[in-house]
Design a protein around this motif. Structure first.
Motif, PDB file in Angstrom:
ATOM      1  N   ILE A  70       0.848  -1.179   0.000  1.00 29.64           N
ATOM      2  CA  ILE A  70       0.000   0.000   0.000  1.00 29.64           C
ATOM      3  C   ILE A  70       0.889   1.235   0.000  1.00 29.64           C
ATOM      4  O   ILE A  70       1.876   1.285   0.738  1.00 29.64           O
ATOM      5  CB  ILE A  70      -0.981  -0.005   1.195  1.00 29.64           C
ATOM      6  N   SER A  71       0.546   2.189  -0.847  1.00 31.35           N
ATOM      7  CA  SER A  71       1.363   3.402  -0.856  1.00 31.35           C
ATOM      8  C   SER A  71       1.173   4.106   0.486  1.00 31.35           C
ATOM      9  O   SER A  71       0.088   4.105   1.065  1.00 31.35           O
ATOM     10  CB  SER A  71       0.999   4.320  -2.015  1.00 31.35           C
ATOM     11  N   GLN A  72       2.253   4.680   0.982  1.00 31.09           N
ATOM     12  CA  GLN A  72       2.211   5.290   2.306  1.00 31.09           C
ATOM     13  C   GLN A  72       1.207   6.439   2.363  1.00 31.09           C
ATOM     14  O   GLN A  72       0.535   6.629   3.371  1.00 31.09           O
ATOM     15  CB  GLN A  72       3.595   5.764   2.719  1.00 31.09           C
ATOM     16  N   LYS A  73       1.066   7.177   1.274  1.00 34.16           N
ATOM     17  CA  LYS A  73       0.094   8.268   1.235  1.00 34.16           C
ATOM     18  C   LYS A  73      -1.316   7.737   1.457  1.00 34.16           C
ATOM     19  O   LYS A  73      -2.108   8.306   2.210  1.00 34.16           O
ATOM     20  CB  LYS A  73       0.174   9.007  -0.098  1.00 34.16           C
ATOM     21  N   ILE A  74      -1.658   6.630   0.835  1.00 36.81           N
ATOM     22  CA  ILE A  74      -2.980   6.027   1.007  1.00 36.81           C
ATOM     23  C   ILE A  74      -3.096   5.389   2.387  1.00 36.81           C
ATOM     24  O   ILE A  74      -4.148   5.469   3.033  1.00 36.81           O
ATOM     25  CB  ILE A  74      -3.258   5.018  -0.122  1.00 36.81           C
ATOM     26  N   ALA A  75      -2.019   4.783   2.863  1.00 38.96           N
ATOM     27  CA  ALA A  75      -2.027   4.211   4.211  1.00 38.96           C
ATOM     28  C   ALA A  75      -2.320   5.292   5.252  1.00 38.96           C
ATOM     29  O   ALA A  75      -3.036   5.040   6.226  1.00 38.96           O
ATOM     30  CB  ALA A  75      -0.693   3.534   4.509  1.00 38.96           C
ATOM     31  N   ASP A  76      -1.798   6.496   5.035  1.00 37.59           N
ATOM     32  CA  ASP A  76      -2.066   7.596   5.959  1.00 37.59           C
ATOM     33  C   ASP A  76      -3.555   7.920   6.025  1.00 37.59           C
ATOM     34  O   ASP A  76      -4.061   8.336   7.061  1.00 37.59           O
ATOM     35  CB  ASP A  76      -1.289   8.852   5.558  1.00 37.59           C
ATOM     36  N   GLU A  77      -4.272   7.725   4.931  1.00 35.53           N
ATOM     37  CA  GLU A  77      -5.700   8.026   4.889  1.00 35.53           C
ATOM     38  C   GLU A  77      -6.518   7.018   5.698  1.00 35.53           C
ATOM     39  O   GLU A  77      -7.620   7.342   6.139  1.00 35.53           O
ATOM     40  CB  GLU A  77      -6.181   8.075   3.448  1.00 35.53           C
ATOM     41  N   ILE A  78      -5.982   5.811   5.869  1.00 30.83           N
ATOM     42  CA  ILE A  78      -6.685   4.798   6.671  1.00 30.83           C
ATOM     43  C   ILE A  78      -5.802   4.343   7.842  1.00 30.83           C
ATOM     44  O   ILE A  78      -5.866   3.198   8.277  1.00 30.83           O
ATOM     45  CB  ILE A  78      -7.131   3.596   5.800  1.00 30.83           C
ATOM     46  N   ARG A  79      -4.973   5.248   8.340  1.00 38.19           N
ATOM     47  CA  ARG A  79      -3.984   4.933   9.375  1.00 38.19           C
ATOM     48  C   ARG A  79      -4.580   4.212  10.595  1.00 38.19           C
ATOM     49  O   ARG A  79      -4.006   3.224  11.061  1.00 38.19           O
ATOM     50  CB  ARG A  79      -3.250   6.206   9.803  1.00 38.19           C
ATOM     51  N   PRO A  80      -5.727   4.636  11.151  1.00 41.12           N
ATOM     52  CA  PRO A  80      -6.262   3.906  12.307  1.00 41.12           C
ATOM     53  C   PRO A  80      -6.519   2.424  12.008  1.00 41.12           C
ATOM     54  O   PRO A  80      -6.241   1.552  12.844  1.00 41.12           O
ATOM     55  CB  PRO A  80      -7.564   4.633  12.629  1.00 41.12           C
ATOM     56  N   LEU A  81      -7.012   2.129  10.822  1.00 44.02           N
ATOM     57  CA  LEU A  81      -7.283   0.748  10.427  1.00 44.02           C
ATOM     58  C   LEU A  81      -5.983  -0.049  10.308  1.00 44.02           C
ATOM     59  O   LEU A  81      -5.897  -1.196  10.755  1.00 44.02           O
ATOM     60  CB  LEU A  81      -8.044   0.746   9.100  1.00 44.02           C
ATOM     61  N   ILE A  82      -4.970   0.564   9.740  1.00 47.96           N
ATOM     62  CA  ILE A  82      -3.684  -0.108   9.584  1.00 47.96           C
ATOM     63  C   ILE A  82      -3.012  -0.307  10.938  1.00 47.96           C
ATOM     64  O   ILE A  82      -2.449  -1.363  11.217  1.00 47.96           O
ATOM     65  CB  ILE A  82      -2.772   0.666   8.608  1.00 47.96           C
ATOM     66  N   ASP A  83      -3.084   0.697  11.805  1.00 46.03           N
ATOM     67  CA  ASP A  83      -2.458   0.597  13.122  1.00 46.03           C
ATOM     68  C   ASP A  83      -3.090  -0.485  13.989  1.00 46.03           C
ATOM     69  O   ASP A  83      -2.415  -1.117  14.790  1.00 46.03           O
ATOM     70  CB  ASP A  83      -2.498   1.943  13.846  1.00 46.03           C
ATOM     71  N   GLU A  84      -4.387  -0.725  13.822  1.00 50.18           N
ATOM     72  CA  GLU A  84      -5.038  -1.755  14.638  1.00 50.18           C
ATOM     73  C   GLU A  84      -4.853  -3.167  14.069  1.00 50.18           C
ATOM     74  O   GLU A  84      -5.087  -4.154  14.753  1.00 50.18           O
ATOM     75  CB  GLU A  84      -6.522  -1.442  14.840  1.00 50.18           C
ATOM     76  N   ILE A  95       4.769   1.467   0.861  1.00 48.08           N
ATOM     77  CA  ILE A  95       5.745   1.787  -0.166  1.00 48.08           C
ATOM     78  C   ILE A  95       5.595   3.254  -0.584  1.00 48.08           C
ATOM     79  O   ILE A  95       4.525   3.842  -0.430  1.00 48.08           O
ATOM     80  CB  ILE A  95       5.612   0.851  -1.386  1.00 48.08           C
ATOM     81  N   PRO A  96       6.663   3.849  -1.123  1.00 52.56           N
ATOM     82  CA  PRO A  96       6.565   5.240  -1.590  1.00 52.56           C
ATOM     83  C   PRO A  96       5.836   5.315  -2.922  1.00 52.56           C
ATOM     84  O   PRO A  96       5.690   4.317  -3.625  1.00 52.56           O
ATOM     85  CB  PRO A  96       8.026   5.658  -1.743  1.00 52.56           C
ATOM     86  N   SER A  97       5.396   6.502  -3.247  1.00 50.86           N
ATOM     87  CA  SER A  97       4.875   6.765  -4.587  1.00 50.86           C
ATOM     88  C   SER A  97       5.754   7.839  -5.208  1.00 50.86           C
ATOM     89  O   SER A  97       6.583   8.441  -4.518  1.00 50.86           O
ATOM     90  CB  SER A  97       3.415   7.232  -4.528  1.00 50.86           C
ATOM     91  N   LYS A  98       5.594   8.071  -6.475  1.00 51.37           N
ATOM     92  CA  LYS A  98       6.501   9.006  -7.145  1.00 51.37           C
ATOM     93  C   LYS A  98       6.361  10.426  -6.616  1.00 51.37           C
ATOM     94  O   LYS A  98       7.313  11.190  -6.655  1.00 51.37           O
ATOM     95  CB  LYS A  98       6.318   8.957  -8.661  1.00 51.37           C
ATOM     96  N   ASP A  99       5.189  10.786  -6.113  1.00 56.77           N
ATOM     97  CA  ASP A  99       4.965  12.139  -5.611  1.00 56.77           C
ATOM     98  C   ASP A  99       5.109  12.272  -4.094  1.00 56.77           C
ATOM     99  O   ASP A  99       5.107  13.372  -3.567  1.00 56.77           O
ATOM    100  CB  ASP A  99       3.570  12.629  -6.010  1.00 56.77           C
ATOM    101  N   HIS A 100       5.211  11.151  -3.407  1.00 60.86           N
ATOM    102  CA  HIS A 100       5.281  11.167  -1.946  1.00 60.86           C
ATOM    103  C   HIS A 100       6.362  10.192  -1.479  1.00 60.86           C
ATOM    104  O   HIS A 100       6.156   8.980  -1.508  1.00 60.86           O
ATOM    105  CB  HIS A 100       3.927  10.774  -1.347  1.00 60.86           C
ATOM    106  N   PRO A 101       7.499  10.709  -1.025  1.00 59.99           N
ATOM    107  CA  PRO A 101       8.582   9.832  -0.582  1.00 59.99           C
ATOM    108  C   PRO A 101       8.206   9.059   0.681  1.00 59.99           C
ATOM    109  O   PRO A 101       7.320   9.459   1.430  1.00 59.99           O
ATOM    110  CB  PRO A 101       9.739  10.798  -0.309  1.00 59.99           C
ATOM    111  N   TYR A 102       8.886   7.964   0.890  1.00 55.48           N
ATOM    112  CA  TYR A 102       8.663   7.101   2.047  1.00 55.48           C
ATOM    113  C   TYR A 102       9.163   7.787   3.312  1.00 55.48           C
ATOM    114  O   TYR A 102      10.253   8.350   3.346  1.00 55.48           O
ATOM    115  CB  TYR A 102       9.405   5.781   1.824  1.00 55.48           C
ATOM    116  N   ASP A 103       8.366   7.736   4.379  1.00 57.26           N
ATOM    117  CA  ASP A 103       8.733   8.297   5.674  1.00 57.26           C
ATOM    118  C   ASP A 103       8.662   7.177   6.709  1.00 57.26           C
ATOM    119  O   ASP A 103       7.574   6.777   7.117  1.00 57.26           O
ATOM    120  CB  ASP A 103       7.786   9.437   6.045  1.00 57.26           C
TER     121      ASP A 103
END
Length: 120
Positions: A70-84, A95-103
């Motif tokens: 999952i791209s990290q930008k999209i993961a941030d949008e559903i972060r509570p679901l991923i964290d649980e 994973i990173p996307s071309k417009d949003h580097p991996y953090d």
């Protein structure tokens, strides 16, 4: 935590923008069966958060998926679901996307590893 009964040919699921998904499909990661079941979701600015959440939940419950990219930008949008999410399989990899580097400071897997190892 019980292990899932994995099929012999486990799949990689992908949730990302069109470039990410297309790249993985061209690499052979795509799957679509007779029931129109897919192992990928292309997310754009019109994709609702609820659709992303539902795809994530569906992928985590399937026995034929071993890894979810999952791209990290999209993961941030559903972060509570991923964290649980706390299962080993399928493994969630951000994973990173071309417009949003991996953090790494946002990656839930990296944060769990740091807590387990006591690393800073």
């Amino acid at each position: 935590m019980a292990a899932k009964n994995m099929t012999e040919n486990a799949l990689v699921a992908v949730i990302g923008d069109e470039d990410i998904v297309t790249g993985f499909l061209l690499a052979g990661c795509g799957q679509k069966d007779k029931k129109k079941t897919e192992n990928f979701l292309v997310v754009d600015n019109k994709t609702s958060i609820s659709k992303i959440e539902q795809s994530f939940k569906n992928f985590t419950q399937r026995n034929d998926i071993a890894i979810i990219l999952i791209s990290q930008k999209i993961a941030d949008e559903i972060r509570p679901l991923i964290d649980e999410y706390n299962q080993v399989i399928p493994t969630i990899l951000e994973i990173p996307s071309k417009d949003h580097p991996y953090d790494p400071s946002k990656d839930s897997v990296m944060l769990k590893v740091k807590r387990m190892t006591g690393a800073d």
